[in-house]
Design a protein around this motif. Sequence first.
Motif, PDB file in Angstrom:
ATOM      1  N   GLY A  54       0.812  -1.210   0.000  1.00  0.00           N
ATOM      2  CA  GLY A  54       0.000   0.000   0.000  1.00  0.00           C
ATOM      3  C   GLY A  54       0.842   1.255   0.000  1.00  0.00           C
ATOM      4  N   GLU A  55       1.962   1.204   0.691  1.00  0.00           N
ATOM      5  CA  GLU A  55       2.867   2.351   0.747  1.00  0.00           C
ATOM      6  C   GLU A  55       3.448   2.660  -0.635  1.00  0.00           C
ATOM      7  N   GLU A  56       3.838   1.631  -1.363  1.00  0.00           N
ATOM      8  CA  GLU A  56       4.372   1.836  -2.710  1.00  0.00           C
ATOM      9  C   GLU A  56       3.336   2.490  -3.620  1.00  0.00           C
ATOM     10  N   ARG A  57       2.114   1.972  -3.567  1.00  0.00           N
ATOM     11  CA  ARG A  57       1.047   2.545  -4.396  1.00  0.00           C
ATOM     12  C   ARG A  57       0.819   4.012  -4.064  1.00  0.00           C
ATOM     13  N   LYS A  58       0.779   4.311  -2.786  1.00  0.00           N
ATOM     14  CA  LYS A  58       0.484   5.680  -2.359  1.00  0.00           C
ATOM     15  C   LYS A  58       1.595   6.655  -2.717  1.00  0.00           C
ATOM     16  N   PHE A  59       2.828   6.296  -2.435  1.00  0.00           N
ATOM     17  CA  PHE A  59       3.927   7.246  -2.566  1.00  0.00           C
ATOM     18  C   PHE A  59       4.649   7.210  -3.918  1.00  0.00           C
ATOM     19  N   VAL A  60       4.557   6.095  -4.640  1.00  0.00           N
ATOM     20  CA  VAL A  60       5.242   5.989  -5.929  1.00  0.00           C
ATOM     21  C   VAL A  60       4.260   6.195  -7.078  1.00  0.00           C
ATOM     22  N   GLY A  61       3.015   5.817  -6.871  1.00  0.00           N
ATOM     23  CA  GLY A  61       1.992   5.961  -7.885  1.00  0.00           C
ATOM     24  C   GLY A  61       1.357   4.630  -8.226  1.00  0.00           C
ATOM     25  N   HIS A  62       0.244   4.692  -8.944  1.00  0.00           N
ATOM     26  CA  HIS A  62      -0.459   3.475  -9.338  1.00  0.00           C
ATOM     27  C   HIS A  62      -1.293   3.731 -10.587  1.00  0.00           C
ATOM     28  N   VAL A  63      -1.758   2.663 -11.177  1.00  0.00           N
ATOM     29  CA  VAL A  63      -2.595   2.744 -12.369  1.00  0.00           C
ATOM     30  C   VAL A  63      -4.039   2.959 -11.917  1.00  0.00           C
ATOM     31  N   PRO A  64      -4.698   4.005 -12.435  1.00  0.00           N
ATOM     32  CA  PRO A  64      -6.091   4.242 -12.048  1.00  0.00           C
ATOM     33  C   PRO A  64      -6.977   3.027 -12.329  1.00  0.00           C
ATOM     34  N   GLN A  65      -7.900   2.767 -11.435  1.00  0.00           N
ATOM     35  CA  GLN A  65      -8.857   1.660 -11.507  1.00  0.00           C
ATOM     36  C   GLN A  65      -8.223   0.271 -11.395  1.00  0.00           C
ATOM     37  N   SER A  66      -6.936   0.201 -11.101  1.00  0.00           N
ATOM     38  CA  SER A  66      -6.332  -1.120 -10.875  1.00  0.00           C
ATOM     39  C   SER A  66      -6.775  -1.621  -9.508  1.00  0.00           C
ATOM     40  N   LEU A  67      -6.819  -2.916  -9.369  1.00  0.00           N
ATOM     41  CA  LEU A  67      -7.132  -3.535  -8.084  1.00  0.00           C
ATOM     42  C   LEU A  67      -5.854  -3.602  -7.259  1.00  0.00           C
ATOM     43  N   ALA A  96     -10.620 -15.633 -14.245  1.00  0.00           N
ATOM     44  CA  ALA A  96     -10.483 -14.267 -14.772  1.00  0.00           C
ATOM     45  C   ALA A  96      -9.093 -14.084 -15.377  1.00  0.00           C
ATOM     46  N   VAL A  97      -9.009 -13.246 -16.403  1.00  0.00           N
ATOM     47  CA  VAL A  97      -7.714 -12.893 -16.986  1.00  0.00           C
ATOM     48  C   VAL A  97      -7.111 -11.815 -16.093  1.00  0.00           C
ATOM     49  N   LEU A  98      -5.991 -12.153 -15.450  1.00  0.00           N
ATOM     50  CA  LEU A  98      -5.367 -11.268 -14.476  1.00  0.00           C
ATOM     51  C   LEU A  98      -3.969 -10.872 -14.916  1.00  0.00           C
ATOM     52  N   LEU A  99      -3.663  -9.598 -14.763  1.00  0.00           N
ATOM     53  CA  LEU A  99      -2.343  -9.052 -15.050  1.00  0.00           C
ATOM     54  C   LEU A  99      -1.787  -8.552 -13.732  1.00  0.00           C
ATOM     55  N   LEU A 100      -0.714  -9.152 -13.239  1.00  0.00           N
ATOM     56  CA  LEU A 100      -0.143  -8.780 -11.959  1.00  0.00           C
ATOM     57  C   LEU A 100       1.025  -7.825 -12.167  1.00  0.00           C
ATOM     58  N   LEU A 101       1.019  -6.724 -11.412  1.00  0.00           N
ATOM     59  CA  LEU A 101       2.006  -5.661 -11.561  1.00  0.00           C
ATOM     60  C   LEU A 101       2.682  -5.378 -10.229  1.00  0.00           C
ATOM     61  N   CYS A 102       4.012  -5.299 -10.245  1.00  0.00           N
ATOM     62  CA  CYS A 102       4.764  -4.891  -9.057  1.00  0.00           C
ATOM     63  C   CYS A 102       5.772  -3.814  -9.472  1.00  0.00           C
ATOM     64  N   ARG A 103       6.818  -3.613  -8.715  1.00  0.00           N
ATOM     65  CA  ARG A 103       7.800  -2.571  -9.022  1.00  0.00           C
ATOM     66  C   ARG A 103       8.607  -2.899 -10.269  1.00  0.00           C
ATOM     67  N   SER A 104       9.159  -4.125 -10.341  1.00  0.00           N
ATOM     68  CA  SER A 104      10.056  -4.465 -11.451  1.00  0.00           C
ATOM     69  C   SER A 104       9.657  -5.739 -12.207  1.00  0.00           C
ATOM     70  N   GLY A 105       8.626  -6.415 -11.758  1.00  0.00           N
ATOM     71  CA  GLY A 105       8.201  -7.659 -12.402  1.00  0.00           C
ATOM     72  C   GLY A 105       8.648  -8.912 -11.668  1.00  0.00           C
TER      73      GLY A 105
END
Length: 156
Positions: A54-67, A96-105
């Motif tokens: 959650g900290e990474e999403r908040k302070f680094v950014g995230h894709v809108p509407q991503s889960l 479901a077709v899921l695309l998982l995203l992190c910092r570097s893969g």
Amino acid sequence: MASETTELVLPLALDVAREDAREAGLSYAGGVPPAVAWQLFSTGHALLVDVRSGEERKFVGHVPQSLHVPWASGTSLTRNPRFVRELEAKTGGKDAVLLLLCRSGKRSALAAEAAAKAGFTQVYNVLEGFEGEIDEQQHRGAADGWRFHGLPWVQD
């Protein structure tokens, strides 16, 4: 006409990812580049799941509407023991077709392995991650990653 082209290209991209995954001996469906992930997500062909903390999403950014289903949390990145259950609950099921995203893969690849082991059938890793790989100057985002490619993102 453009949407027809997208319809034809996206399944092919997933077929290629699956074949590459088979050849590499991956347990999950495969990896897709950020631009393909964005096409799939923005056209409703897949769900994008951010597995960073959650900290990474908040302070680094995230894709809108991503889960958001964290693979790990806290500064020590302690593994989330409820990851698979939360993933299933937030995505509506294991098909479901899921695309998982992190910092570097890398973490998203581990998360994809865990999801596949738990019975998810169409889970893909977003290659390069959100920030990309670290370079010689110890910086991210200079050569690859979601943000590097100019794909949509927001920051709190």
